[in-house]
Design an enzyme around this catalytic site. Structure first.
Site, PDB file in Angstrom:
ATOM      1  CE1 TYR A 222       4.630  -3.613   3.121  1.00 40.39           C
ATOM      2  CE2 TYR A 222       2.951  -2.966   4.699  1.00 40.39           C
ATOM      3  CZ  TYR A 222       3.299  -3.487   3.471  1.00 40.39           C
ATOM      4  OH  TYR A 222       2.315  -3.888   2.582  1.00 40.39           O
ATOM      5  CB  CYS A 223       9.158   0.774   2.516  1.00 46.94           C
ATOM      6  SG  CYS A 223      10.490   1.370   3.570  1.00 46.94           S
ATOM      7  CB  THR A 224      11.718  -2.509  -0.461  1.00 49.54           C
ATOM      8  OG1 THR A 224      10.578  -2.311  -1.282  1.00 49.54           O
ATOM      9  CG2 THR A 224      12.510  -3.701  -0.970  1.00 49.54           C
TER      10      THR A 224
END
Length: 312
Positions: A222-224
């Site tokens: 996951y990331c922003t």
């Protein structure tokens, strides 16, 4: 005020306007779209002509692999840009995250051509990032929540935070180890591994959480907003990992659809807000504590992400 995602950018702007009691003066738009662009410098010039005189501020990067954008604009100019972009061949499926905001969140517009959309050691031009089959399988926020919270103890996925260390400090998903990197360009790749070898065994081209992991281990990335995960997943696939999953739409979309389930702290963002709370709104205004103490003095940190008060 959590923002919306729709089938087209124009529909997303309209949905935000309908959510508000009155049309918002400004909106903040975050999106990326991975697609082969035959003439990216021409596309940048087209952007320059279209955006001239419009009240749009932020970052719009154009590359051979598509477009990556984070900007604030008046609702009218955001709608005009959305209609224009989605009319271009290859960009019909753009799905932005759009939220109302109080005025601009960026000081000026930076419209640039870039050989690669994100800074990764060795670049990512050789990775087939525009091919969905070469990337990880996307999970909707509800699928992500179920896999994160309901996996059996004997088959827990590796939760891989593909961001920077200070972003993890502001907030992260439960079970995600703190990244060792302070900038995405430091994230391990094959090119970086070969470049930093000193004659002995080079460092592994993998993040620490995956160095000893089986290649078929379930991995949740996951990331922003999703772009760093999508692009890095193509590298991990090339390294032989076969059970990769990404959070579609990133933490932005997860907050909107699932709130803070399984999340600790706030989300660091690269605009004037600096950190936002799972329930929407600026984290400092919502009194959301960060997920980690100050890395220097061990004291209680404050959001938005500020320098330590200890001048030593």
């Amino acid at each position: 005020g959590g923002g919306v995602e729709a089938s087209t950018p124009a529909e997303a702007v309209q949905a935000v306007e309908e959510e508000e009691s009155s049309t918002p003066s400004h909106v903040v738009v975050n999106f990326y779209h991975l697609v082969d662009v035959a003439h990216p410098r021409t596309l940048r010039k087209d952007h320059e002509r279209f955006l001239k005189g419009r009240d749009v501020r932020g970052r719009i990067y154009v590359s051979p692999q598509g477009v990556n954008a984070q900007f604030s604009a008046t609702a009218a100019d955001a709608r005009a840009y959305a209609l224009w972009l989605s009319s271009l061949a290859g960009f019909e499926g753009v799905t932005p995250n759009i939220e109302p905001c109080d005025g601009h969140l960026f000081p000026k517009l930076r419209l640039k051509f870039k050989p690669c959309l994100v800074s990764l050691a060795g670049g990512h031009g050789a990775l087939p990032v525009t091919d969905p089959a070469a990337r990880a399988a996307p999970l909707s926020p509800s699928e992500w929540e179920a896999m994160l919270l309901d996996s059996p103890p004997d088959n827990r996925p590796i939760v891989l935070d593909v961001r920077n260390a200070y972003e993890w400090d502001a907030g992260h998903f439960a079970g995600a180890a703190r990244p060792l990197e302070d900038a995405f360009r430091e994230t391990p790749t094959r090119a970086a591994s070969e470049a930093t070898g000193d004659g002995g065994d080079p460092p592994p081209p993998l993040p620490a959480a995956l160095v000893d992991a089986p290649k078929d281990a379930p991995v949740m990335m996951y990331c922003t907003g999703g772009i760093r995960c999508d692009i890095y997943s193509a590298h991990l696939k090339r390294e032989g990992f076969t059970n990769l999953h990404t959070l579609h739409g990133g933490v932005h979309r997860y907050f909107r659809e699932r709130g803070g389930a399984g999340w600790k702290g706030a989300l660091f963002v690269f605009d004037a807000r600096l950190a936002v709370a799972p329930g929407g709104g600026v984290a400092a205004d919502a009194s959301t504590p960060p997920a980690a103490p100050c890395a220097r003095c061990g004291g209680v940190a404050a959001l938005p992400h500020l320098n330590c008060a200890n001048i030593d």
